[in-house]
Design a protein around this motif. Structure first.
Motif, PDB file in Angstrom:
ATOM      1  N   GLY A  25       0.847  -1.178   0.000  1.00 51.81           N
ATOM      2  CA  GLY A  25       0.000   0.000   0.000  1.00 51.81           C
ATOM      3  C   GLY A  25       0.885   1.231   0.000  1.00 51.81           C
ATOM      4  N   SER A  47      -3.289   3.845   0.213  1.00 48.56           N
ATOM      5  CA  SER A  47      -3.963   3.209  -0.928  1.00 48.56           C
ATOM      6  C   SER A  47      -4.186   1.730  -0.666  1.00 48.56           C
ATOM      7  CB  SER A  47      -3.121   3.380  -2.197  1.00 48.56           C
ATOM      8  OG  SER A  47      -2.004   2.496  -2.173  1.00 48.56           O
ATOM      9  N   SER A  48      -4.974   1.093  -1.521  1.00 47.87           N
ATOM     10  CA  SER A  48      -5.112  -0.359  -1.508  1.00 47.87           C
ATOM     11  C   SER A  48      -3.976  -0.960  -2.345  1.00 47.87           C
ATOM     12  CB  SER A  48      -6.459  -0.771  -2.097  1.00 47.87           C
ATOM     13  OG  SER A  48      -6.500  -0.514  -3.496  1.00 47.87           O
ATOM     14  N   TYR A  99      -2.071   4.078  -9.810  1.00 47.65           N
ATOM     15  CA  TYR A  99      -2.842   5.197  -9.258  1.00 47.65           C
ATOM     16  C   TYR A  99      -2.122   5.845  -8.083  1.00 47.65           C
ATOM     17  CZ  TYR A  99      -6.658   7.748  -7.025  1.00 47.65           C
ATOM     18  OH  TYR A  99      -7.429   8.719  -6.452  1.00 47.65           O
ATOM     19  N   ALA A 100      -1.614   5.016  -7.159  1.00 43.92           N
ATOM     20  CA  ALA A 100      -0.939   5.554  -5.977  1.00 43.92           C
ATOM     21  C   ALA A 100       0.575   5.568  -6.136  1.00 43.92           C
ATOM     22  CB  ALA A 100      -1.313   4.744  -4.734  1.00 43.92           C
ATOM     23  N   ARG A 159       0.698   5.445   0.856  1.00 42.08           N
ATOM     24  CA  ARG A 159      -0.025   6.633   1.303  1.00 42.08           C
ATOM     25  C   ARG A 159      -1.516   6.359   1.502  1.00 42.08           C
ATOM     26  NH1 ARG A 159       2.878  11.028  -2.771  1.00 42.08           N
ATOM     27  NH2 ARG A 159       4.810  11.266  -1.605  1.00 42.08           N
ATOM     28  N   GLN A 180      -3.938  -0.457  -6.185  1.00 47.70           N
ATOM     29  CA  GLN A 180      -3.624   0.863  -6.741  1.00 47.70           C
ATOM     30  C   GLN A 180      -2.126   1.123  -6.857  1.00 47.70           C
ATOM     31  OE1 GLN A 180      -5.837   3.102  -3.820  1.00 47.70           O
ATOM     32  NE2 GLN A 180      -7.620   3.272  -5.152  1.00 47.70           N
TER      33      GLN A 180
END
Length: 249
Positions: free
Chosen positions: A88, A92-93, A144-145, A90, A96
């Motif tokens: 993970g 996030s899952s 994404y993350a 920050r 991501q």
């Protein structure tokens, strides 16, 4: 005993031509992308480079342990020796965060789960590039993350390293790392096996990894091939439900 078994098979071939970099200074590193690379000093994103020197000077014994030292990174470990790990970033899952091995996507296409099932030993890692924040334009979906790109090494010359370790609860580990080649054509093979009976009921595990890569230098670039196999069997104590005594509910 209730046991969950997880395994992946990865066979990838990567052929590409790129400018050869001989320098080791971090400012000269080119951050790899899906189709093109960006010089580290020119990148406009928040990027962390874990160099080979950082890895050698760290007490970490696995890739997930070295990544735990990156600010904002959340390695969700559910067992020893990285047997069940997700990333993970920050908050996030794990779905991501995009995980790459030499630029090749490693996220499970079905679940995105247990993303740290890499067939690579930390001794084979040259550097790790961590791109913080959205990067789907350069790397594709799941970025994404953030993006983590693990870069392995193929060095010329002959080298063989054999390692062994043992500990409590039937814990053992065996490893082989061999390199053979010259400036024109180099090969690297690593294989390792680890097992433990577990520190409590249903926390045992067995891990088998094999990874091969080669590099052929050609005019103005190189051709590379990599293939790997990873198998993990592990007890899933408390993963799906709480435990009571020697049983699960």
């Amino acid at each position: 005993m209730i046991k969950k078994a997880g395994s992946i098979f990865f066979l990838g071939t990567l052929f590409f031509v790129q400018a050869q970099e001989k320098q080791t200074d971090i400012e000269t590193i080119e951050v790899q992308g899906k189709l093109f690379s960006t010089p580290y000093k020119s990148a406009n994103q928040n990027i962390t480079i874990i160099t080979r020197e950082d890895i050698v000077n760290s007490p970490a014994k696995s890739i997930d342990e070295i990544l735990q030292q990156v600010p904002g990174m959340d390695i969700r470990r559910r067992g020893a020796n990285g047997v069940q790990s997700d990333i993970g970033f920050r908050g996030s899952s794990f779905e991501q965060v995009l995980l790459l091995l030499n630029g090749i996507r490693m996220n499970d296409s079905q679940t995105g789960h247990n993303s740290m099932n890499l067939p690579v030993d930390l001794d084979d890692v040259e550097r790790i590039e961590v791109v913080k924040g959205p990067a789907a334009r350069r790397f594709g979906q799941n970025a994404y993350a953030g993006v983590i790109n693990v870069i392995t090494k193929t060095n010329p010359g002959k080298r063989v390293k054999i390692s062994a370790e043992a500990g409590d609860f039937g814990n053992y580990g065996l490893g082989l790392n061999a390199q053979l080649g010259n400036e024109k054509f180099s090969n690297s093979l690593q294989a390792n096996s680890a097992s433990s009976q577990g520190y409590i009921y249903n926390t045992d595990y067995e891990i088998r990894n094999v990874f091969y890569q080669s590099k052929l230098n050609i005019k103005d670039g190189d051709l590379r091939l990599q293939a790997g196999f990873s198998e993990k069997k592990f007890g899933a104590n408390g993963f799906y439900a709480s435990t009571i005594g020697n049983g699960t509910v």
